[in-house]
Design a protein around this motif. Structure first.
Motif, PDB file in Angstrom:
ATOM      1  N   LYS A  47       0.799  -1.223   0.000  1.00  0.00           N
ATOM      2  CA  LYS A  47       0.000   0.000   0.000  1.00  0.00           C
ATOM      3  C   LYS A  47       0.835   1.278   0.000  1.00  0.00           C
ATOM      4  N   SER A  48       2.098   1.191   0.355  1.00  0.00           N
ATOM      5  CA  SER A  48       2.909   2.390   0.531  1.00  0.00           C
ATOM      6  C   SER A  48       3.378   2.940  -0.813  1.00  0.00           C
TER       7      SER A  48
ATOM      8  N   THR B 135       3.392   1.806   9.065  1.00  0.00           N
ATOM      9  CA  THR B 135       2.568   0.694   8.575  1.00  0.00           C
ATOM     10  C   THR B 135       3.370  -0.346   7.797  1.00  0.00           C
TER      11      THR B 135
ATOM     12  N   GLU C  37       2.356  -4.183   7.022  1.00  0.00           N
ATOM     13  CA  GLU C  37       2.194  -4.483   5.601  1.00  0.00           C
ATOM     14  C   GLU C  37       2.990  -5.724   5.206  1.00  0.00           C
TER      15      GLU C  37
END
Length: 305
Positions: free
Chosen positions: A74-75, A264, A268
């Motif tokens: 997601k990063s 996160t 992740e």
């Protein structure tokens, strides 16, 4: 009688000299033609090798980048960071070239100018990497690659205006085909794909903006560094790539921590569908793939035609 013989002898001597000059002249011409053909073949060989590296790197990095998002990544800052973090691989080459060509110029103004260019272009490249990361997140890999190819057309026009690069019919034909393909893609969004229509448009805009920005940066870098650097050797080109990528990496690392995405990353990696090892290997191989396509060179005067 003797005068006639002397005149005939002088005529024979002049004819012999003329024949000798013509022979040596033809030999020099043939030698120059052979040397020119060898240079041309060497140039095309280098272009073929570089093209293969770029195609392999682009293909690998794009597919792995898409896989990263599909399996739980997601990063966007991490996806952008791997595009420029492979620059340490140049360290052995820098050491070798530094030994062969030690730096003799200690001009302070030139060093300050180079440092300023590294910071400016490196920061701009960080923005481009971020745009590419957002574009790949919201587009299929095939669409993303085709839009990225529009960089060639934009680069051709920017080089024409900034660097006096010639526009051939082949280049114009390629620009037309790539532009038409990109327009058709944005008008034909697929709602069943990995993105909704709004995200599709966002991905298209970010990818096209990144391609345009990178093309413009290539032309501006060639013009700017061409004025600052006295010699455009392999050592100077490696220095440009290395220090620009260093600035880009530091800028994206700052963005990663300021945005809070670093908090996160651990979760992740644990939640990644293919496992922790696959998570690390995908990012590592993606970084290696991008390291093949991050090079920027400045052609010599005899290579621009």
């Amino acid at each position: 009688m003797e005068e006639a013989q002397e005149n005939q002898l002088n005529i024979q001597i002049q004819e012999t000299k003329q024949t000798s000059l013509e022979f040596h002249g033809d030999g020099n011409i043939n030698s120059n033609k052979t040397s020119s053909k060898l240079k041309q073949r060497k140039r095309w060989f280098h272009l073929a090798i570089f093209s293969i590296l770029v195609l392999c790197g682009q293909l690998t990095a794009t597919l792995l980048g898409r896989l990263y998002y599909e399996k739980g990544g997601k990063s966007k800052y991490m996806a952008a960071l791997v595009q420029c973090a492979g620059f340490p691989i140049l360290l052995p080459l820098l050491c070798v070239t530094s030994r062969k060509n030690p730096m003799t110029d200690t001009n302070l103004s030139m060093k300050l100018s180079l440092a300023a260019l590294y910071i400016i272009f490196g920061t701009f490249l960080a923005l481009i990497c971020l745009l590419y990361a957002v574009g790949l997140k919201n587009l299929p890999a095939s669409t993303f690659s085709l839009i990225c190819a529009s960089q060639l057309g934009i680069n051709a026009f920017s080089s024409y205006f900034l660097n006096s690069q010639k526009l051939t019919p082949y280049i114009l034909n390629s620009i037309l085909l790539l532009t038409t393909s990109s327009i058709l893609l944005v008008l034909q969004s697929d709602s069943t794909g990995p993105s909704t229509e709004g995200k599709y448009v966002l991905g298209f805009i970010c990818t096209l903006s990144g391609a345009a920005g990178y093309a413009l940066q290539l032309s501006l870098a060639q013009r700017a560094y061409g004025k600052v650097l006295k010699r455009q050797t392999i050592k100077e080109i490696l220095n440009v790539i290395f220090y620009e990528s260093l600035v880009t990496t530091c800028t994206l690392l700052v963005g990663l921590f300021v945005s809070g995405e670093w908090k996160t990353l651990k979760a992740e990696m644990h939640e990644f569908q293919l496992g922790k090892k696959s998570y690390v290997m995908i990012l590592y191989c993606e970084c290696a793939g991008y390291s093949n396509i991050s090079g920027r060179g400045f052609p010599r005067e005899d290579d621009r035609d």
